[in-house]
Design a protein around this motif. Structure first.
Motif: not given
Length: 226
Positions: A147-154, A166-182
């Motif tokens: 996830l490359d700053e995927h909410t920054a433009a909203l 995003t958090d819901q989908i990640i936890h429901e599916n136990q997805i290994t995730t890296l998220m860049i954010t400012h």
């Protein structure tokens, strides 16, 4: 050096030029690493082409326009995403037995997109498109989600809604995730660990109680420290 365990959700922060997007481009295969190795699920993918990595790695960008085909309908975009890594045509991917799955997944977003499945994606708002892109990246559970700053433009309200999805989908599916954010609040609120990058290196890792007890102000001060 970075190791992310199966099902772990790590947030990444750092000043502009710290190397965050370069890290993602290297993992995603936009270019090959000059040195070192990249392993995904114990398999060396250092020199695997980007299009082949995309079968196992989902990625969202800051720009909501990326990741979808604007002239194609919502259901056609989902059909392409659902056929990722499979030998099938688009017409095969959107047969009637799949439409119900797409309808159900879209309804979980709570944006009413399930009633607009035949509408071109280009007519959606930025938030709607980013939510759709998130669904497309995870409808076939990836081994890794970037996830490359995927909410920054909203706008703030839409960003909060997409982040909640995003958090819901990640936890429901136990997805290994890296998220860049400012967004430092997001960096501390979400994920199992927070990584601070500087000059292409991971200089600090916050996890467990330390992450829980760290305030936004304290995290900001760590920027000055590095």
């Amino acid at each position: 050096t970075l190791t992310v365990a199966d099902g772990e959700f790590a947030t990444i922060v750092g000043s502009n030029g710290a190397g965050k997007s370069t890290l993602f481009n290297c993992i995603g295969g936009s270019f090959f690493a000059d040195e070192g190795s990249i392993y995904l699920d114990d398999r060396n993918i250092t020199y695997v082409p980007e299009h082949k990595r995309a079968v196992e790695i989902g990625r969202l960008f800051q720009d909501p326009m990326k990741g979808t085909a604007p002239d194609m309908s919502i259901v056609e975009n989902l059909g392409l995403a659902y056929s990722r890594g499979k030998r099938m045509t688009l017409s095969r991917a959107i047969q009637k037995k799949d439409r119900q799955l797409f309808h159900d997944r879209l309804s979980q977003l709570g944006l009413g997109l399930e009633d607009r499945m035949n509408q071109p994606v280009g007519l959606l708002s930025g938030g709607q498109r980013q939510a759709l892109t998130l669904l497309m990246a995870t409808i076939v559970t990836p081994k890794l989600l970037l996830l490359d700053e995927h909410t920054a433009a909203l706008d703030p309200n839409t960003a909060a809604q997409v982040m909640k999805l995003t958090d819901q989908i990640i936890h429901e599916n136990q997805i290994t995730t890296l998220m860049i954010t400012h967004n430092l609040r997001q960096a501390l609120e979400y994920g199992t660990k927070t990584l601070i990058m500087n000059e292409g290196k991971i200089v600090r890792v916050l996890e467990g109680e330390e992450k829980k007890q760290t305030s936004v102000e304290e995290l900001l001060q760590m920027y000055d420290f590095v």
